[in-house]
Design a protein around this motif. Structure first.
Motif, PDB file in Angstrom:
ATOM      1  N   THR A 191       7.891  -4.400  -9.023  1.00 60.91           N
ATOM      2  CA  THR A 191       6.594  -3.785  -8.752  1.00 60.91           C
ATOM      3  C   THR A 191       5.644  -4.799  -8.125  1.00 60.91           C
ATOM      4  O   THR A 191       5.756  -6.004  -8.364  1.00 60.91           O
ATOM      5  N   MET A 192       4.721  -4.302  -7.326  1.00 64.51           N
ATOM      6  CA  MET A 192       3.726  -5.153  -6.671  1.00 64.51           C
ATOM      7  C   MET A 192       2.372  -4.933  -7.331  1.00 64.51           C
ATOM      8  O   MET A 192       1.906  -3.797  -7.436  1.00 64.51           O
ATOM      9  N   SER A 235      -9.385 -15.169 -10.611  1.00 66.24           N
ATOM     10  CA  SER A 235      -8.388 -15.229 -11.688  1.00 66.24           C
ATOM     11  C   SER A 235      -7.197 -14.328 -11.390  1.00 66.24           C
ATOM     12  O   SER A 235      -6.055 -14.650 -11.749  1.00 66.24           O
ATOM     13  N   ASP A 236      -7.431 -13.192 -10.716  1.00 64.91           N
ATOM     14  CA  ASP A 236      -6.321 -12.302 -10.354  1.00 64.91           C
ATOM     15  C   ASP A 236      -5.402 -12.964  -9.330  1.00 64.91           C
ATOM     16  O   ASP A 236      -4.180 -12.779  -9.351  1.00 64.91           O
ATOM     17  N   LEU A 237      -5.988 -13.729  -8.410  1.00 63.88           N
ATOM     18  CA  LEU A 237      -5.167 -14.471  -7.451  1.00 63.88           C
ATOM     19  C   LEU A 237      -4.267 -15.471  -8.166  1.00 63.88           C
ATOM     20  O   LEU A 237      -3.088 -15.623  -7.826  1.00 63.88           O
ATOM     21  N   ASP A 238      -4.818 -16.142  -9.163  1.00 65.51           N
ATOM     22  CA  ASP A 238      -4.023 -17.115  -9.922  1.00 65.51           C
ATOM     23  C   ASP A 238      -2.961 -16.420 -10.767  1.00 65.51           C
ATOM     24  O   ASP A 238      -1.816 -16.866 -10.834  1.00 65.51           O
ATOM     25  N   LYS A 239      -3.349 -15.317 -11.383  1.00 65.09           N
ATOM     26  CA  LYS A 239      -2.428 -14.595 -12.258  1.00 65.09           C
ATOM     27  C   LYS A 239      -1.225 -14.055 -11.491  1.00 65.09           C
ATOM     28  O   LYS A 239      -0.095 -14.082 -11.978  1.00 65.09           O
ATOM     29  N   THR A 261       3.737 -13.440  -6.698  1.00 60.56           N
ATOM     30  CA  THR A 261       4.009 -12.260  -5.863  1.00 60.56           C
ATOM     31  C   THR A 261       3.200 -12.294  -4.576  1.00 60.56           C
ATOM     32  O   THR A 261       3.721 -12.003  -3.488  1.00 60.56           O
ATOM     33  N   ILE A 262       1.920 -12.641  -4.672  1.00 57.97           N
ATOM     34  CA  ILE A 262       1.067 -12.673  -3.481  1.00 57.97           C
ATOM     35  C   ILE A 262       1.595 -13.699  -2.478  1.00 57.97           C
ATOM     36  O   ILE A 262       1.651 -13.436  -1.267  1.00 57.97           O
ATOM     37  N   GLN A 263       2.012 -14.857  -2.977  1.00 55.19           N
ATOM     38  CA  GLN A 263       2.523 -15.888  -2.075  1.00 55.19           C
ATOM     39  C   GLN A 263       3.819 -15.440  -1.411  1.00 55.19           C
ATOM     40  O   GLN A 263       4.050 -15.732  -0.228  1.00 55.19           O
TER      41      GLN A 263
END
Length: 554
Positions: free
Chosen positions: A391-392, A492-496, A500-502
């Motif tokens: 899941t994304m 914080s969502d970017l870190d969490k 997946t984002i990377q």
């Protein structure tokens, strides 16, 4: 003799009833055609404005077809090329994906296809399309721009773009060519002598492409195969039969069509010598695996020739046939249901009955594979091994598509990255550095990017319900406290969700350098369903156990 006489007499007695039903049907058809003709004549004569016959009739035709199923389609003269593209996978154009960039108010180049005119003349991801010949493309949608980029093969036009990295306006003279959409974007070897083939559509000639790829993999030492049909919407039924034939002996029934008229009935059998009938295989499927993909995966399942892994397929068990109409128009008509070797039809929706609801599992019928395993009709192909796709997280989806206020921050970052990095590592080895990630992270924060989490939507619905039912005021403090906890923090969502984002960001960058082939190759490193397929193929006992029927308790 008496029995035969009785049968003949019964048939003779039923003949008037059959003729009567046919006559009544034809009478109803004629009557309603007369009504329609009279209605249009009166509209044309008395309606306050002048009717556009082509527009009005097309709307009437489409309205009639909507009452049938979504696959029966009418193609007016100007859209017949769309039908040919659907059937062959070919069109005449420049060979590039484009997207609309809301902030720039222009369509932009998203991904040139490898070896196609767009890539050959030097168009880059992010190039802003300003005009095509003398027609400006400012604030024009993707459909409008795409229609101007396409045309007859051999025709030329001047494309004016603006390159974001330099700010310069550039002109390219491009000659349109017949573009073959990549049906087999990637195949290659995986660890453990496992071959991998990705097929994304069943267009003319794709079976030959798969055959060549499979033989190449065998020559490279493949001892097992993963055949990826995820998100493959299907296409040619005959190509599906020929692909199954690669792994199944001659004269095996793959699919049978059954329709209302005799011309629609047909049995498709394998007709060539197979390439390999014993190599262990896993076929990957998901909810967007449909039509010819389901014939292929379903036949291989029914014949116990491969393990099917993933999630339940789409459930399209209908066959369409294109037909010519007067004045260079066409129609694609659903003429039959298809039945795979076990005898089942996997159509998920009964359009005749309601046209919306899927057939309930409790109403499906049990069939059996050649080896005696239980399979069911209706509702698509159930995999032998169910593995849900990764899941994304919402933030990754909104970053890769477009965020609130259309920041399109990931797209813009990739365009800038290309400008500062003429080359990158090979696709399977490429990764962003820590400095790259931190620069992207800060760019997202500075852009003011926001997104709409599902939890917030559900909270808003809960508040609405609470107010409607009259208990919101008494619980207001609790609602306020919950809302504070649900407020997302982008940093914080970017870190969490960094991992997946990377991954999404890296695959987008890789596609710009190595096209779809490179992106698919790199993406396999993160593919949970693929890892499970490899695990099964590396365990012969497990593979054989899956293909054995379940023993019934006495």
């Amino acid at each position: 003799m008496n029995r035969r006489i009785k049968t003949i007499l019964m048939m003779v007695a039923m003949l008037p009833m059959t003729l009567s039903a046919q006559e009544n049907h034809q009478l109803e058809v004629g009557k309603n055609l007369d009504i329609f003709n009279s209605l249009y004549s009166n509209l044309d004569l008395f309606y306050v404005d002048t009717l556009n016959p082509k527009q009005t009739m097309t709307a009437a035709i489409n309205g009639m077809l909507r009452s049938l199923d979504p696959y029966t389609e009418y193609f007016p003269e100007e859209e017949t090329k769309n039908l040919q593209m659907m059937l062959t996978g070919k069109y005449a154009g420049i060979g590039a994906l484009i997207k609309y960039h809301t902030r720039l108010k222009h369509a932009v180049i998203d991904e040139p296809y490898e070896g196609m005119p767009a890539a050959e003349v030097g168009l880059h991801k992010g190039d802003i399309i300003l005009s095509i010949d003398d027609t400006t493309m400012t604030d024009k949608n993707v459909s409008y721009v795409s229609s101007h980029l396409r045309g007859d093969a051999g025709t030329s036009f001047v494309l004016k773009v603006k390159r974001p990295s330099t700010g310069k306006e550039m002109k390219f003279k491009i000659t349109r060519r017949n573009i073959q959409l990549p049906v087999l974007p990637y195949y290659g070897m995986r660890p453990g002598n496992i071959g991998y083939i990705n097929l994304n559509q069943f267009t003319e000639g794709c079976a030959k492409e798969v055959r060549r790829a499979f033989i190449d993999l065998k020559n490279q030492g493949a001892k097992a195969l993963i055949f990826d049909l995820r998100s493959n919407g299907g296409g040619s039924e005959m190509e599906a039969v020929d692909i199954v034939n690669l792994w199944v002996p001659q004269e095996q029934t793959v699919v049978e069509n059954k329709g209302k008229v005799r011309q629609a009935n047909r049995v498709y059998k394998t007709r060539l010598e197979p390439v390999d009938t014993v190599m262990p295989m896993v076929v990957l499927v998901n909810g967007e695996t449909a039509s010819a993909s389901e014939i292929t995966s379903g036949a291989l399942q029914d014949l116990d020739r491969a393990v099917i892994l993933g999630t339940r397929t789409y459930g399209k068990g209908l066959v369409q046939v294109p037909m010519d109409l007067p004045y260079n128009t066409n129609v694609k008509i659903t003429t039959a249901h298809y039945y795979i070797p076990s005898g089942r039809c996997i159509q998920a929706i009964n359009y005749k009955r309601n046209g919306k609801e899927r057939i309930a599992d409790s109403l499906t019928t049990v069939f059996h594979t050649r080896g005696g395993r239980e399979v069911r009709d209706g509702g698509g192909i159930m995999p032998d091994v169910e593995v849900k796709s990764d899941t994304m997280p919402n933030i990754a989806y909104y970053l890769s598509a477009s965020g609130v206020d259309s920041t399109e921050v990931m797209f813009d970052y990739v365009v800038d990255y290309l400008d500062h990095h003429p080359t990158i590592a090979p696709a399977k080895d490429f990764h962003l550095t820590e400095a790259d990630w931190q620069a992207f992270r800060q760019r997202v924060i500075d852009s003011g990017f926001t997104y709409d989490p599902v939890s917030q939507k559900q909270f808003d619905e809960l508040v609405k319900t609470a107010k409607f039912e009259g208990y919101y005021d008494d619980a207001k403090e609790a609602f306020d406290a919950l809302e504070k906890k649900l407020k997302h923090n982008v940093a914080s969502d970017l870190d969490k969700h960094r991992k997946t984002i990377q991954q999404v960001l890296e695959l987008d960058i890789i596609a710009a350098y190595y096209y779809q082939k490179g992106s698919l190759e790199a993406g396999l490193n993160y593919d949970g369903q693929l890892r499970e397929a490899e695990r099964i193929l590396n365990d012969p006992a497990e593979y054989q156990r899956i293909l054995q029927p379940v023993k019934q308790k006495k």
